[in-house]
Design a protein around this motif. Structure first.
Motif, PDB file in Angstrom:
ATOM      1  N   PHE A 176       0.845  -1.304   0.085  1.00 17.88           N
ATOM      2  CA  PHE A 176      -0.035   0.156  -0.092  1.00 17.88           C
ATOM      3  C   PHE A 176       0.865   1.260   0.151  1.00 17.88           C
ATOM      4  CE2 PHE A 176       0.488  -0.855   4.568  1.00 17.88           C
ATOM      5  CZ  PHE A 176       0.742   0.315   4.799  1.00 17.88           C
ATOM      6  N   ASP A 177       0.216   2.159  -0.433  1.00 20.89           N
ATOM      7  CA  ASP A 177       0.734   3.645  -0.617  1.00 20.89           C
ATOM      8  C   ASP A 177      -0.155   4.504   0.313  1.00 20.89           C
ATOM      9  OD1 ASP A 177       2.865   6.062  -1.591  1.00 20.89           O
ATOM     10  OD2 ASP A 177       0.656   6.469  -1.869  1.00 20.89           O
ATOM     11  N   GLN A 178       0.126   5.245   1.265  1.00 23.50           N
ATOM     12  CA  GLN A 178      -0.924   5.882   2.180  1.00 23.50           C
ATOM     13  C   GLN A 178      -0.523   7.492   2.078  1.00 23.50           C
ATOM     14  OE1 GLN A 178      -2.680   4.441   6.043  1.00 23.50           O
ATOM     15  NE2 GLN A 178      -1.514   6.232   6.810  1.00 23.50           N
ATOM     16  N   GLN A 179      -1.471   8.259   2.012  1.00 17.62           N
ATOM     17  CA  GLN A 179      -1.125   9.677   1.806  1.00 17.62           C
ATOM     18  C   GLN A 179      -2.045  10.373   2.593  1.00 17.62           C
ATOM     19  OE1 GLN A 179      -0.200  11.688  -1.638  1.00 17.62           O
ATOM     20  NE2 GLN A 179       0.000   9.837  -2.983  1.00 17.62           N
ATOM     21  N   ILE A 180      -1.748  11.411   3.635  1.00 17.96           N
ATOM     22  CA  ILE A 180      -2.568  12.287   4.187  1.00 17.96           C
ATOM     23  C   ILE A 180      -2.694  13.608   3.861  1.00 17.96           C
ATOM     24  CG2 ILE A 180      -3.072  13.138   6.641  1.00 17.96           C
ATOM     25  CD1 ILE A 180      -1.961  10.543   7.639  1.00 17.96           C
ATOM     26  N   LEU A 181      -3.414  14.127   3.417  1.00 20.82           N
ATOM     27  CA  LEU A 181      -3.953  15.301   2.805  1.00 20.82           C
ATOM     28  C   LEU A 181      -4.489  16.290   3.676  1.00 20.82           C
ATOM     29  CD1 LEU A 181      -5.144  14.016  -0.857  1.00 20.82           C
ATOM     30  CD2 LEU A 181      -2.566  14.378  -0.066  1.00 20.82           C
ATOM     31  N   PHE A 225      -3.736   0.506  -3.058  1.00 22.88           N
ATOM     32  CA  PHE A 225      -3.078  -0.778  -3.017  1.00 22.88           C
ATOM     33  C   PHE A 225      -2.445  -1.501  -4.322  1.00 22.88           C
ATOM     34  CE2 PHE A 225      -6.915  -0.737   0.133  1.00 22.88           C
ATOM     35  CZ  PHE A 225      -6.118  -1.028   1.223  1.00 22.88           C
ATOM     36  N   SER A 226      -1.516  -2.303  -4.269  1.00 23.54           N
ATOM     37  CA  SER A 226      -1.016  -2.958  -5.536  1.00 23.54           C
ATOM     38  C   SER A 226      -0.457  -4.243  -5.023  1.00 23.54           C
ATOM     39  CB  SER A 226       0.087  -1.929  -6.075  1.00 23.54           C
ATOM     40  OG  SER A 226       1.280  -1.827  -4.999  1.00 23.54           O
ATOM     41  N   GLY A 227      -0.102  -5.112  -6.066  1.00 25.96           N
ATOM     42  CA  GLY A 227       0.423  -6.343  -5.878  1.00 25.96           C
ATOM     43  C   GLY A 227      -0.650  -7.073  -4.862  1.00 25.96           C
ATOM     44  N   ILE A 228      -1.845  -7.086  -5.423  1.00 24.71           N
ATOM     45  CA  ILE A 228      -2.992  -7.761  -4.427  1.00 24.71           C
ATOM     46  C   ILE A 228      -3.249  -9.235  -4.865  1.00 24.71           C
ATOM     47  CG2 ILE A 228      -5.443  -7.433  -4.098  1.00 24.71           C
ATOM     48  CD1 ILE A 228      -5.052  -4.499  -5.242  1.00 24.71           C
ATOM     49  N   HIS A 229      -3.487  -9.848  -3.648  1.00 23.18           N
ATOM     50  CA  HIS A 229      -3.760 -11.386  -3.589  1.00 23.18           C
ATOM     51  C   HIS A 229      -4.949 -11.404  -2.867  1.00 23.18           C
ATOM     52  CE1 HIS A 229       0.118 -12.488  -5.529  1.00 23.18           C
ATOM     53  NE2 HIS A 229       0.660 -11.693  -4.734  1.00 23.18           N
ATOM     54  N   GLN A 230      -5.880 -11.800  -3.528  1.00 19.06           N
ATOM     55  CA  GLN A 230      -7.386 -12.049  -2.684  1.00 19.06           C
ATOM     56  C   GLN A 230      -7.538 -13.537  -2.445  1.00 19.06           C
ATOM     57  OE1 GLN A 230      -9.997  -8.023  -3.609  1.00 19.06           O
ATOM     58  NE2 GLN A 230     -10.714  -9.920  -4.466  1.00 19.06           N
TER      59      GLN A 230
END
Length: 214
Positions: A50-55, A187-192
């Motif tokens: 994940f990449d998380q940003q707070i704006l 999210f990236s590289g996701i496995h469900q």
């Protein structure tokens, strides 16, 4: 990439309610809740980077972090922030542990307060619990399904939560609080629904840390 604005469906629902057209928005919200349930009910496990940003309210970035997460329903989550500062959140189904290595501190909280640390913990519960706690609105944006959740109770840490799905796959999660601050998680590289060892969701208390129970 999503723009952080109130979804058209939610804006329409507010306008219709103000004009007295209550029945249609309620039916619409019910249909949106059913669609969200169809996405979430088959979800048993979820693993992703994940990449998380707070704006802030003007869209300026206040903070950025990246890491990896593992989720197993019901109730289990591991959320590891790798950069710029290490932090780990673990839910074992009963309690949530927040470990901050720099502070040498672990905060422990009942799972009932799961959105305190990360909105991703909302996904660990049942779809029924989620749709009972929120009014749900749906729209399509650039071919993706976007679900906007508005808390039924005013006693929450955020005013709006949004989930974006590409088909049946969750790709984005974001929330806005009463100050206008927004948290965006992609999210990236996701496995469900791939197997995840239950040991991933066990928190081993480090030696010498301060433990705070809330």
């Amino acid at each position: 990439m999503r723009h952080f604005a109130i979804p058209r469906s939610f804006s329409f629902a507010l306008a219709a309610s103000a004009l007295g057209f209550i029945a249609a928005p309620l039916a619409w919200a019910s249909e949106a809740a059913e669609r969200l349930t169809e996405r979430l009910d088959p979800l048993e496990t979820y693993e992703a980077r994940f990449d998380q940003q707070i704006l802030d309210s003007s869209g300026e970035r206040l903070q950025q972090a990246e890491g990896e997460m593992w989720l197993s329903r019901p109730g289990m989550l591991r959320w590891e922030v790798a950069a710029p500062y290490s932090q780990t959140v673990v839910s074992d189904g009963d309690e949530v542990y927040l470990y901050d290595p720099d502070l040498e501190q672990v905060t422990v909280q009942d799972l009932d307060n799961r959105v305190t640390y990360t909105p991703a913990l909302l996904l660990s519960g049942s779809a029924g619990e989620l749709t009972d706690s929120f009014d749900v609105f749906h729209e399509q944006e650039n071919g993706d399904d976007v679900f906007t959740l508005i808390p039924v109770s005013p006693d929450t840490l955020f005013e709006e939560l949004s989930m974006t799905f590409d088909g049946d796959t969750l790709t984005e999660l974001w929330m806005a609080d009463s100050t206008g601050q927004r948290t965006a998680i992609r999210f990236s590289g996701i496995h469900q629904n791939a197997p995840i060892d239950d040991a991933r969701f066990r928190f081993d208390m480090p030696d010498g840390v301060d433990v705070i129970r809330e």
